[in-house]
Write an enzyme that holds these catalytic residues in place. Sequence first.
Site, PDB file in Angstrom:
ATOM      1  CG  HIS A  68      -1.998   1.003   1.202  1.00 33.28           C
ATOM      2  ND1 HIS A  68      -3.211   0.797   1.816  1.00 33.28           N
ATOM      3  CD2 HIS A  68      -2.073   2.246   0.643  1.00 33.28           C
ATOM      4  CE1 HIS A  68      -3.985   1.869   1.647  1.00 33.28           C
ATOM      5  NE2 HIS A  68      -3.299   2.762   0.926  1.00 33.28           N
ATOM      6  CB  ALA A 151      -7.092  11.839   2.094  1.00 32.77           C
ATOM      7  CD  GLN A 152      -9.108   6.928  -1.503  1.00 33.97           C
ATOM      8  OE1 GLN A 152      -9.438   6.883  -2.687  1.00 33.97           O
ATOM      9  NE2 GLN A 152      -7.966   6.421  -1.074  1.00 33.97           N
ATOM     10  CG  HIS A 206     -11.360   4.468   2.450  1.00 30.46           C
ATOM     11  ND1 HIS A 206     -11.135   5.663   3.114  1.00 30.46           N
ATOM     12  CD2 HIS A 206     -10.147   4.087   1.951  1.00 30.46           C
ATOM     13  CE1 HIS A 206      -9.861   5.995   3.000  1.00 30.46           C
ATOM     14  NE2 HIS A 206      -9.235   5.053   2.314  1.00 30.46           N
ATOM     15  CG  ASN A 230      -6.169   5.396  10.464  1.00 30.70           C
ATOM     16  OD1 ASN A 230      -6.195   6.554  10.871  1.00 30.70           O
ATOM     17  ND2 ASN A 230      -5.391   4.478  11.022  1.00 30.70           N
ATOM     18  N   GLY A 231     -10.315   5.178   8.422  1.00 30.44           N
ATOM     19  CA  GLY A 231     -11.249   5.049   7.307  1.00 30.44           C
ATOM     20  C   GLY A 231     -12.212   3.894   7.487  1.00 30.44           C
ATOM     21  N   GLY A 260       3.110   6.407  14.371  1.00 28.04           N
ATOM     22  CA  GLY A 260       2.852   7.160  15.587  1.00 28.04           C
ATOM     23  C   GLY A 260       1.804   8.243  15.403  1.00 28.04           C
ATOM     24  CG  HIS A 262      -2.156   6.901   9.912  1.00 30.62           C
ATOM     25  ND1 HIS A 262      -1.052   7.620   9.510  1.00 30.62           N
ATOM     26  CD2 HIS A 262      -3.117   7.098   8.971  1.00 30.62           C
ATOM     27  CE1 HIS A 262      -1.325   8.214   8.352  1.00 30.62           C
ATOM     28  NE2 HIS A 262      -2.569   7.920   8.014  1.00 30.62           N
ATOM     29  CG  ASP A 285      -1.849   5.216   3.158  1.00 27.08           C
ATOM     30  OD1 ASP A 285      -1.973   5.216   1.918  1.00 27.08           O
ATOM     31  OD2 ASP A 285      -2.719   5.671   3.923  1.00 27.08           O
TER      32      ASP A 285
END
Length: 395
Positions: A68, A151-152, A206, A230-231, A260, A262, A285
């Site tokens: 990723h 952020a998509q 997401h 996240n997401g 540290g 996310h 990412d």
Amino acid sequence: MSESNAKLFTNANIYTPDGIFEGASLLVRDGLIESVIPAALAGTADADGAEIIDVGGAILVPGFVDVHVHGGGGFDVMSSRPGKPMLDGMSLFHAKHGTTSFLATTLTASKEDIDAALQSLAKELEEGTSGADAVGIHLEGPFINPVRCGAQNPAHIREASVEEMKKYMDYSGHSIRLMTIAPEFAGNLETIAYATQNGVTASIGHSDGKIADVREAVAKGASHVTHMFNGMSPMHHREPGVAGSALIIDDLAVELIVDGIHMTPDIVSLIYKTKPADKIVLITDAIEATGCPDGDYFLGELPIIVKDNKATLRDGGSLAGSTLTMDRAMRNTIAFTGLSLEEVLPGLTINPARQVGIDDRKGSIEAGKDADLLILDADLNVQATYVRGRNVYQA
């Protein structure tokens, strides 16, 4: 491109699936690992004419596999176009930080932009890279939930269809190995089934789904979770959401961004205590701005700002990928969890390789596999990177 000449790495502490071989040697021939020679048998290797590389007691581990990664070093996957290659620059940047294989990761965008990027990336993949191996594509979006878009770009999010997925697979030269998708829509579930039946690993991400949605996705073939916590819908004691489901369902592998930012160190420790060891996958990412100065950048069409290694959307402040590298992810994970290098290493190597179906040739130091190798010093800094036996980075 593999090298025809042999190399013999000597005086190394070699990390293999069978344990750590101290003071051992490793014979590489034609870009492939031939054998590990224990210290007691150091003089027995059939290495006539081999280049001798004395690593001076350093650590020799398999190269890192990042499934990723959107960019790095000023290069951006979605900007790939004919005459404007992106993967080679990315491959050289990330090789400095221990990555030897990666999936070029796309973003939610218009159909036209995704089509163009996939077609260009397919050509770049066919041509190959001079640093880390670009081994395929991770399609992140557009089949996600706007409620958890992060952020998509929400303007281009849409429900999946098998027809659109088929088109993407064709445009990519059938190089999509991983896809991030929200399972709580009927078309998305159908697409998960189609993708997994055709060799693509489906990753839940997401998503605002509930545990029932996650279980249905797993029944359709999903086996992966994108950037854990996240997401995604959070864990609650009356509804586990995607985050809780990922911890509960052992068959799901989870991606961790250990920067540290996310996730806190305590959450990283919790995941290591909760998930089976072979279901943890460390990722970066990373975005175009990784390795670049603080300032203003774009993630797809969205303006972002990078300050003190933290990337956020200029409008709204949501996290926008990361500026993490795999070597920092390794050191952070050891620091956050108190685990040893040996315990953390699978999350950087064999686990991601297995999740995207390249573990037959990547992810561990074993005879017959690609000689994707890192030399690390005592502080776990990358001193040299080898991809299929080629020295692509030297500190």
